[in-house]
Design an enzyme around this catalytic site. Structure first.
Site, PDB file in Angstrom:
ATOM      1  N   ARG A   1     -26.600  -7.148  40.960  1.00  0.00           N
ATOM      2  CA  ARG A   1     -26.129  -8.534  40.794  1.00  0.00           C
ATOM      3  C   ARG A   1     -26.891  -9.428  41.781  1.00  0.00           C
ATOM      4  O   ARG A   1     -27.136  -9.011  42.916  1.00  0.00           O
ATOM      5  CB  ARG A   1     -24.603  -8.653  41.046  1.00  0.00           C
ATOM      6  CG  ARG A   1     -23.757  -7.927  40.018  1.00  0.00           C
ATOM      7  CD  ARG A   1     -22.277  -8.233  40.184  1.00  0.00           C
ATOM      8  NE  ARG A   1     -21.931  -9.540  39.650  1.00  0.00           N
ATOM      9  CZ  ARG A   1     -20.719 -10.087  39.771  1.00  0.00           C
ATOM     10  NH1 ARG A   1     -19.760  -9.451  40.436  1.00  0.00           N
ATOM     11  NH2 ARG A   1     -20.450 -11.266  39.244  1.00  0.00           N
TER      12      ARG A   1
ATOM     13  N   ASP B   1     -19.475 -16.379  47.372  1.00  0.00           N
ATOM     14  CA  ASP B   1     -20.474 -15.327  47.155  1.00  0.00           C
ATOM     15  C   ASP B   1     -21.718 -15.547  47.988  1.00  0.00           C
ATOM     16  O   ASP B   1     -22.428 -14.611  48.322  1.00  0.00           O
ATOM     17  CB  ASP B   1     -20.822 -15.215  45.674  1.00  0.00           C
ATOM     18  CG  ASP B   1     -19.660 -14.570  44.944  1.00  0.00           C
ATOM     19  OD1 ASP B   1     -18.687 -15.276  44.632  1.00  0.00           O
ATOM     20  OD2 ASP B   1     -19.701 -13.337  44.767  1.00  0.00           O
TER      21      ASP B   1
HETATM   22  O1  MRU Z   1     -17.774 -12.128  39.539  1.00  0.00           O
HETATM   23  P1  MRU Z   1     -16.857 -11.733  40.652  1.00  0.00           P
HETATM   24  O2  MRU Z   1     -15.505 -11.337  40.192  1.00  0.00           O
HETATM   25  O3  MRU Z   1     -17.493 -10.710  41.568  1.00  0.00           O
HETATM   26  O4  MRU Z   1     -16.693 -13.071  41.511  1.00  0.00           O
HETATM   27  C1  MRU Z   1     -15.934 -13.013  42.689  1.00  0.00           C
HETATM   28  C2  MRU Z   1     -15.787 -14.306  43.371  1.00  0.00           C
HETATM   29  O5  MRU Z   1     -16.322 -15.317  42.965  1.00  0.00           O
HETATM   30  C3  MRU Z   1     -15.026 -14.299  44.671  1.00  0.00           C
HETATM   31  O6  MRU Z   1     -14.364 -15.509  44.870  1.00  0.00           O
HETATM   32  C4  MRU Z   1     -16.006 -14.079  45.830  1.00  0.00           C
HETATM   33  O7  MRU Z   1     -16.825 -12.970  45.596  1.00  0.00           O
HETATM   34  C5  MRU Z   1     -15.304 -13.923  47.122  1.00  0.00           C
HETATM   35  S1  MRU Z   1     -14.413 -12.409  47.255  1.00  0.00           S
HETATM   36  C6  MRU Z   1     -13.718 -12.382  48.799  1.00  0.00           C
END
Ligand code: MRU
Length: 360
Positions: free
Chosen positions: A98, A246
């Protein structure tokens, strides 16, 4: 007393040394099916990250650290050079799962540093050190989330209404979560928060995961559709927004789950402060602004079918499915880290946070 195990009793991400496996809860099956996966093959670990079986920036970082340790453990090499070549291959492979959550690269780089710093050691010793580092990355994440909880809690008061988007909870970290850490801590201290969880389309991390873990933990949580945040804010029911991230750029622009910037824009309209809960592992000072963040594009079927293979849109329709958006720094009231709360201008305050970390 009920003997039923709560989702909070499971570890989101763990290393089983005996089985040489990365152990995760398959989050695509929640909330109805708690399936524990023991992953030993690199392809399965890559798939688990790509398919969001393990997800959320910190949890992805921990999974990658354990994953690369497991890959290194299997390397058959006599010399350092031979070992390192294969290590780098495995690192590159996991890094491709990712693109947006910087914790993936941060964790893999940390593991890489261990290898590079120990060229004088035997391959067996390097493997031991990698094991230690992976365990440390996980343990640190627990401490980091606790600290974020303390700082986050200092921003609100008992009885407040809080809104969150996506899942930055225990299921996204090694424990406690980031955006949920102040909520859990507040619960222990009798704060009685009223929490709104956005459902978070397209994959419903808010409904399936956040509402689930908060509800299981006995917090007062109300699930709302993504298009309801203006209504609850206009009604005066939300005192603060806590979200995860992220990747935070050096100027404070923040990539988080798609829809976060909508929430932040609406919050600005209604004078509700938006706090980004950000472990320093998610802050990337090498990324200057939000425009430099690589936003992951995901398959159209996530919008038209989710995982249920039940179509809810016309065949052949065009779909746009970015997994994240960037919230501009001027919409952010503060960035809550394990070393304190950064305030605008972020280009300065984030550097100060890292200086505190260095000095610690
Ligand atoms: O696509 P995802 O479910 O991995 O996205 C997760 C998020 O956007 C969260 O808010 C982020 O990773 C923070 S987790 C502490």
């Amino acid at each position: 007393m009920s003997s039923k195990k709560s989702i909070m009793d499971y570890e989101t991400v763990a290393l089983d040394d005996g089985k040489s496996a990365l152990v995760i809860i398959d989050q695509t099956q929640l909330p109805y099916n708690t399936e524990i996966l023991e992953l030993t093959k690199q392809e399965d670990i890559w798939d688990a990250i790509y398919l969001l079986k393990v997800r959320g920036a910190p949890a992805i970082g921990v999974a990658a650290a354990i994953g690369i340790y497991l890959a290194a453990k299997e390397i058959k090499a006599d010399s350092y050079d031979e070992f390192y070549q294969q290590f780098l291959k495995a690192k590159e492979y996991l890094a491709s799962a990712r693109p947006t959550a910087v914790n993936l690269f941060w964790a893999l780089d940390r593991m890489d540093e261990v290898v590079k710093a120990n060229q004088d050691k035997s391959v067996a010793e390097i493997k031991e050190l990698l094991h230690k580092e992976a365990v440390e990355i996980k343990e640190e994440d627990i401490w980091v989330c606790k600290q974020i909880g303390e700082y986050g809690l200092s921003l609100v008061k008992p009885g407040d209404g809080l809104l969150t988007h996506c899942n930055a909870g225990q299921l996204a970290t090694a424990k406690y979560g980031t955006a949920t850490a102040p909520m859990y801590l507040g619960q222990e201290r009798g704060y009685n928060f009223k929490i709104f969880a956005d459902e978070t389309r397209p994959l419903l991390q808010g409904a399936r995961l956040t509402a689930y873990e908060l509800h299981e933990s006995g917090l007062d949580v109300t699930l709302i559709c993504d298009n309801m945040s203006a209504t609850v804010m206009k009604n005066g029911w939300v005192n603060a927004v806590f979200v995860g991230c992220d990747r935070v750029a050096a100027n404070g622009d923040t990539a988080n789950k798609i829809g976060t910037s909508v929430v932040a824009t609406v919050a600005k309209r209604y004078n509700v402060p938006v706090y980004i809960c950000a472990p320093t592992s998610t802050i990337d000072l090498n990324t200057k602004t939000g425009a430099d963040i690589h936003i992951e594009q995901r398959p159209a079927e996530e919008v038209t079918e989710m995982w249920y293979k039940k179509r809810m849109a016309p065949d052949g329709v065009k779909v746009f499915n970015p997994a994240f958006d960037v919230t501009d720094n001027d919409l952010i009231a503060g960035i809550v880290t394990e070393y304190g709360i950064a305030r605008a201008p972020y280009t300065e305050s984030l550097k100060e946070i890292f200086a505190k970390k260095e000095a610690a």
